[in-house]
Design a protein around this motif. Structure first.
Motif, PDB file in Angstrom:
ATOM      1  N   SER A  64       0.843  -1.198   0.000  1.00 14.91           N
ATOM      2  CA  SER A  64       0.000   0.000   0.000  1.00 14.91           C
ATOM      3  C   SER A  64       0.881   1.253   0.000  1.00 14.91           C
ATOM      4  O   SER A  64       2.012   1.226   0.479  1.00 14.91           O
ATOM      5  N   GLU A  65       0.361   2.336  -0.555  1.00 12.84           N
ATOM      6  CA  GLU A  65       1.100   3.595  -0.551  1.00 12.84           C
ATOM      7  C   GLU A  65       1.179   4.171   0.854  1.00 12.84           C
ATOM      8  O   GLU A  65       2.165   4.782   1.238  1.00 12.84           O
ATOM      9  N   ASP A  66       0.118   3.987   1.634  1.00 16.92           N
ATOM     10  CA  ASP A  66       0.026   4.568   2.971  1.00 16.92           C
ATOM     11  C   ASP A  66       0.322   3.540   4.055  1.00 16.92           C
ATOM     12  O   ASP A  66       0.160   2.337   3.850  1.00 16.92           O
ATOM     13  N   VAL A  67       0.713   4.032   5.209  1.00 16.76           N
ATOM     14  CA  VAL A  67       0.833   3.189   6.399  1.00 16.76           C
ATOM     15  C   VAL A  67      -0.586   2.964   6.914  1.00 16.76           C
ATOM     16  O   VAL A  67      -1.358   3.914   7.091  1.00 16.76           O
ATOM     17  N   LEU A  68      -0.928   1.711   7.148  1.00 19.03           N
ATOM     18  CA  LEU A  68      -2.279   1.322   7.562  1.00 19.03           C
ATOM     19  C   LEU A  68      -2.210   0.301   8.689  1.00 19.03           C
ATOM     20  O   LEU A  68      -1.125  -0.181   9.027  1.00 19.03           O
ATOM     21  N   LEU A  69      -3.371  -0.029   9.245  1.00 20.16           N
ATOM     22  CA  LEU A  69      -3.455  -1.061  10.274  1.00 20.16           C
ATOM     23  C   LEU A  69      -4.191  -2.263   9.688  1.00 20.16           C
ATOM     24  O   LEU A  69      -5.275  -2.109   9.118  1.00 20.16           O
ATOM     25  N   ALA A  70      -3.596  -3.448   9.797  1.00 19.10           N
ATOM     26  CA  ALA A  70      -4.203  -4.677   9.285  1.00 19.10           C
ATOM     27  C   ALA A  70      -4.489  -5.637  10.436  1.00 19.10           C
ATOM     28  O   ALA A  70      -3.612  -5.887  11.269  1.00 19.10           O
ATOM     29  N   VAL A  71      -5.706  -6.151  10.482  1.00 21.69           N
ATOM     30  CA  VAL A  71      -6.113  -7.121  11.492  1.00 21.69           C
ATOM     31  C   VAL A  71      -6.304  -8.461  10.793  1.00 21.69           C
ATOM     32  O   VAL A  71      -7.117  -8.575   9.870  1.00 21.69           O
ATOM     33  N   THR A  72      -5.531  -9.466  11.201  1.00 16.80           N
ATOM     34  CA  THR A  72      -5.654 -10.809  10.625  1.00 16.80           C
ATOM     35  C   THR A  72      -6.526 -11.643  11.563  1.00 16.80           C
ATOM     36  O   THR A  72      -6.281 -11.709  12.764  1.00 16.80           O
ATOM     37  N   LEU A  73      -7.546 -12.253  10.978  1.00 13.98           N
ATOM     38  CA  LEU A  73      -8.551 -12.998  11.734  1.00 13.98           C
ATOM     39  C   LEU A  73      -8.550 -14.467  11.352  1.00 13.98           C
ATOM     40  O   LEU A  73      -8.306 -14.810  10.192  1.00 13.98           O
ATOM     41  N   GLU A  74      -8.868 -15.300  12.315  1.00 12.48           N
ATOM     42  CA  GLU A  74      -9.045 -16.735  12.084  1.00 12.48           C
ATOM     43  C   GLU A  74     -10.482 -17.074  12.481  1.00 12.48           C
ATOM     44  O   GLU A  74     -10.882 -16.833  13.613  1.00 12.48           O
ATOM     45  N   LEU A  75     -11.249 -17.598  11.533  1.00  7.77           N
ATOM     46  CA  LEU A  75     -12.628 -17.985  11.794  1.00  7.77           C
ATOM     47  C   LEU A  75     -12.723 -19.500  11.779  1.00  7.77           C
ATOM     48  O   LEU A  75     -12.160 -20.149  10.889  1.00  7.77           O
ATOM     49  N   MET A  76     -13.440 -20.055  12.747  1.00  5.43           N
ATOM     50  CA  MET A  76     -13.621 -21.507  12.811  1.00  5.43           C
ATOM     51  C   MET A  76     -15.102 -21.827  12.947  1.00  5.43           C
ATOM     52  O   MET A  76     -15.803 -21.223  13.751  1.00  5.43           O
ATOM     53  N   ASN A  77     -15.575 -22.760  12.135  1.00  4.64           N
ATOM     54  CA  ASN A  77     -16.936 -23.266  12.238  1.00  4.64           C
ATOM     55  C   ASN A  77     -16.925 -24.387  13.273  1.00  4.64           C
ATOM     56  O   ASN A  77     -16.388 -25.455  13.023  1.00  4.64           O
ATOM     57  N   VAL A  78     -17.512 -24.142  14.445  1.00  6.77           N
ATOM     58  CA  VAL A  78     -17.480 -25.129  15.519  1.00  6.77           C
ATOM     59  C   VAL A  78     -18.658 -26.111  15.453  1.00  6.77           C
ATOM     60  O   VAL A  78     -18.728 -27.026  16.269  1.00  6.77           O
ATOM     61  N   ASN A  79     -19.538 -25.928  14.489  1.00  3.62           N
ATOM     62  CA  ASN A  79     -20.655 -26.860  14.330  1.00  3.62           C
ATOM     63  C   ASN A  79     -20.156 -28.096  13.572  1.00  3.62           C
ATOM     64  O   ASN A  79     -19.651 -27.972  12.459  1.00  3.62           O
ATOM     65  N   PRO A  80     -20.293 -29.299  14.150  1.00  3.27           N
ATOM     66  CA  PRO A  80     -19.752 -30.498  13.498  1.00  3.27           C
ATOM     67  C   PRO A  80     -20.562 -30.995  12.302  1.00  3.27           C
ATOM     68  O   PRO A  80     -20.097 -31.852  11.563  1.00  3.27           O
ATOM     69  N   THR A  81     -21.764 -30.406  12.067  1.00  3.63           N
ATOM     70  CA  THR A  81     -22.617 -30.933  10.989  1.00  3.63           C
ATOM     71  C   THR A  81     -23.137 -29.884  10.016  1.00  3.63           C
ATOM     72  O   THR A  81     -23.824 -30.222   9.060  1.00  3.63           O
ATOM     73  N   LYS A  82     -22.824 -28.600  10.220  1.00  2.63           N
ATOM     74  CA  LYS A  82     -23.405 -27.552   9.381  1.00  2.63           C
ATOM     75  C   LYS A  82     -22.327 -26.717   8.701  1.00  2.63           C
ATOM     76  O   LYS A  82     -21.410 -26.223   9.341  1.00  2.63           O
ATOM     77  N   LYS A  83     -22.466 -26.543   7.393  1.00  3.67           N
ATOM     78  CA  LYS A  83     -21.582 -25.671   6.613  1.00  3.67           C
ATOM     79  C   LYS A  83     -22.100 -24.237   6.757  1.00  3.67           C
ATOM     80  O   LYS A  83     -23.297 -23.993   6.684  1.00  3.67           O
ATOM     81  N   MET A  84     -21.200 -23.285   6.969  1.00  2.00           N
ATOM     82  CA  MET A  84     -21.573 -21.881   7.155  1.00  2.00           C
ATOM     83  C   MET A  84     -21.065 -21.051   5.981  1.00  2.00           C
ATOM     84  O   MET A  84     -20.024 -21.353   5.407  1.00  2.00           O
ATOM     85  N   GLU A  85     -21.811 -20.002   5.650  1.00  2.00           N
ATOM     86  CA  GLU A  85     -21.395 -19.056   4.613  1.00  2.00           C
ATOM     87  C   GLU A  85     -20.898 -17.785   5.291  1.00  2.00           C
ATOM     88  O   GLU A  85     -21.544 -17.261   6.185  1.00  2.00           O
ATOM     89  N   TYR A  86     -19.743 -17.317   4.844  1.00  2.00           N
ATOM     90  CA  TYR A  86     -19.139 -16.123   5.429  1.00  2.00           C
ATOM     91  C   TYR A  86     -18.802 -15.129   4.340  1.00  2.00           C
ATOM     92  O   TYR A  86     -18.101 -15.450   3.384  1.00  2.00           O
ATOM     93  N   GLN A  87     -19.306 -13.901   4.485  1.00  3.89           N
ATOM     94  CA  GLN A  87     -18.936 -12.805   3.587  1.00  3.89           C
ATOM     95  C   GLN A  87     -17.863 -11.986   4.276  1.00  3.89           C
ATOM     96  O   GLN A  87     -18.047 -11.530   5.404  1.00  3.89           O
ATOM     97  N   SER A  88     -16.739 -11.802   3.621  1.00  3.42           N
ATOM     98  CA  SER A  88     -15.576 -11.147   4.219  1.00  3.42           C
ATOM     99  C   SER A  88     -15.909  -9.793   4.838  1.00  3.42           C
ATOM    100  O   SER A  88     -16.631  -8.984   4.261  1.00  3.42           O
ATOM    101  N   TRP A  89     -15.356  -9.555   6.018  1.00  2.56           N
ATOM    102  CA  TRP A  89     -15.464  -8.250   6.662  1.00  2.56           C
ATOM    103  C   TRP A  89     -14.556  -7.227   5.991  1.00  2.56           C
ATOM    104  O   TRP A  89     -14.659  -6.039   6.267  1.00  2.56           O
ATOM    105  N   SER A  90     -13.671  -7.677   5.106  1.00  3.06           N
ATOM    106  CA  SER A  90     -12.732  -6.748   4.459  1.00  3.06           C
ATOM    107  C   SER A  90     -13.430  -5.815   3.484  1.00  3.06           C
ATOM    108  O   SER A  90     -12.908  -4.755   3.160  1.00  3.06           O
ATOM    109  N   GLY A  91     -14.606  -6.217   2.995  1.00  6.94           N
ATOM    110  CA  GLY A  91     -15.343  -5.372   2.054  1.00  6.94           C
ATOM    111  C   GLY A  91     -14.834  -5.460   0.637  1.00  6.94           C
ATOM    112  O   GLY A  91     -15.326  -4.761  -0.240  1.00  6.94           O
ATOM    113  N   THR A  92     -13.848  -6.320   0.369  1.00  2.86           N
ATOM    114  CA  THR A  92     -13.326  -6.433  -0.992  1.00  2.86           C
ATOM    115  C   THR A  92     -14.168  -7.411  -1.796  1.00  2.86           C
ATOM    116  O   THR A  92     -14.718  -8.363  -1.256  1.00  2.86           O
ATOM    117  N   GLY A  93     -14.265  -7.167  -3.070  1.00  3.32           N
ATOM    118  CA  GLY A  93     -14.918  -8.098  -3.984  1.00  3.32           C
ATOM    119  C   GLY A  93     -16.418  -8.173  -3.840  1.00  3.32           C
ATOM    120  O   GLY A  93     -17.050  -9.065  -4.370  1.00  3.32           O
TER     121      GLY A  93
END
Length: 196
Positions: free
Chosen positions: A77-106
């Protein structure tokens, strides 16, 4: 007389069992509140916060020029910024989850208001990059998180002021189909400054 004693014992038993159920419900509500990161609870970055079937942990927070992919090529990036790296875990043993990125990209539809504030009440804007550019590690679109699987994401913000002692990060649960928010309190000594 014996009938009266039996009735009193029965009534006492009912009252005690109701009180016990009430206490159990209060304990369960407290546990749910603590594990969900809901209400005003702010989870430290090294601890996971859970809401519904999704558990989120902050793996690192960095300040510096952020590595990006620009039209398939590596850059920063051209500017100095703050980046937060996240780890998401689906703790449900039987259900698939849909996640839309909090990054707002795409995505042209932003489901939730990701917020980052400091102890002085300053609010820092989430940074999105131009078309074809995104932070390295950020998800581009909605992704499936399979049972017991882990997904990583990166959210980028303006750099905080030097006087800040901690940051408060709020991540809306609607990005994975739930209600409420996950809330973290990030001390500035958890933040790594990257020189480039």
């Amino acid at each position: 007389m014996a009938v009266t004693v039996v009735v009193l014992i029965a009534i006492s038993g009912i009252l005690l069992s109701r009180a016990g159920v009430g206490r159990m419900l209060n304990l369960r509500q407290q546990e749910a509140s603590q594990s969900s990161g809901s209400a005003d609870a702010r989870v430290p970055p090294e601890s996971p916060a859970r809401l519904g079937d999704i558990q989120v942990r902050i793996t690192k927070v960095t300040v510096g020029k952020i590595p990006v992919k620009a039209l398939g090529m590596n850059a920063v990036s051209e500017d100095v910024l703050l980046a937060v790296t996240l780890e998401l875990m689906n703790v449900n043993p039987t259900k698939k989850m849909e996640y839309q990125s909090w990054s707002g990209t795409g995505s042209f539809i932003d489901r939730g208001d990701v917020t980052l504030t400091d102890d002085f009440g300053n609010r820092y804007n989430r940074i999105t990059f131009g078309l074809g550019t995104q932070p390295v590690g950020a998800l581009k679109r909605t992704e499936s998180i399979y049972p017991n699987a882990v997904l990583n994401d990166v959210v980028v913000f303006e750099v905080p002021i030097a006087q800040a002692t901690h940051l408060s990060l709020e991540l809306p649960a609607q990005n994975f189909g739930d209600k409420g928010s996950l809330r973290f309190r990030i001390p500035m000594d958890f933040v790594t400054r990257v020189q480039k």
